[in-house]
Design an enzyme around this catalytic site. Structure first.
Site, mmCIF file in Angstrom:
data_model
loop_
_atom_site.group_PDB
_atom_site.id
_atom_site.type_symbol
_atom_site.label_atom_id
_atom_site.label_comp_id
_atom_site.label_asym_id
_atom_site.label_seq_id
_atom_site.Cartn_x
_atom_site.Cartn_y
_atom_site.Cartn_z
ATOM 1 C CG MET A 1 -1.694 1.171 1.205
ATOM 2 S SD MET A 1 -2.511 1.319 2.939
ATOM 3 C CE MET A 1 -2.503 -0.229 3.868
ATOM 4 N N PRO A 2 0.948 2.109 -1.096
ATOM 5 C CG PRO A 2 1.030 2.459 -3.190
ATOM 6 C CD PRO A 2 0.440 1.677 -2.136
ATOM 7 C CB ILE A 3 1.636 5.618 2.895
ATOM 8 C CG1 ILE A 3 0.954 4.548 3.232
ATOM 9 C CG2 ILE A 3 1.412 6.893 3.935
ATOM 10 C CD1 ILE A 3 1.254 4.012 4.808
ATOM 11 N NE ARG A 40 -5.420 3.562 3.192
ATOM 12 C CZ ARG A 40 -5.912 2.758 2.406
ATOM 13 N NH1 ARG A 40 -6.063 2.907 1.019
ATOM 14 N NH2 ARG A 40 -6.174 1.843 2.913
#
Length: 61
Positions: A1-3, A40
């Site tokens: 999940m890229p933040i 995100r």
């Protein structure tokens, strides 16, 4: 999940912040082939009194 964490000086309209979130999400999703719902984006607005440029707070420039 890229933040992705974006820090910017306070004072921009909510609509512009929403546009930045949308554009960053789209770019990261396309680049990493990640579903948009996994991306995100955190936006932190920094007061001008806490943002220094050349040793001087932006609030005094």
């Amino acid at each position: 999940m890229p933040i992705i964490h974006v820090q910017m000086m306070e004072g921009r309209p909510v609509e512009k912040i929403e546009e930045v979130i949308q554009n960053i999400t789209n770019t990261v999703s396309e680049t990493l082939h990640a579903p948009k719902e996994n991306v995100r984006v955190l936006v932190t607005e920094i007061p001008k009194t806490h943002w220094g440029i050349g040793g001087v707070p932006k609030s005094k420039q």
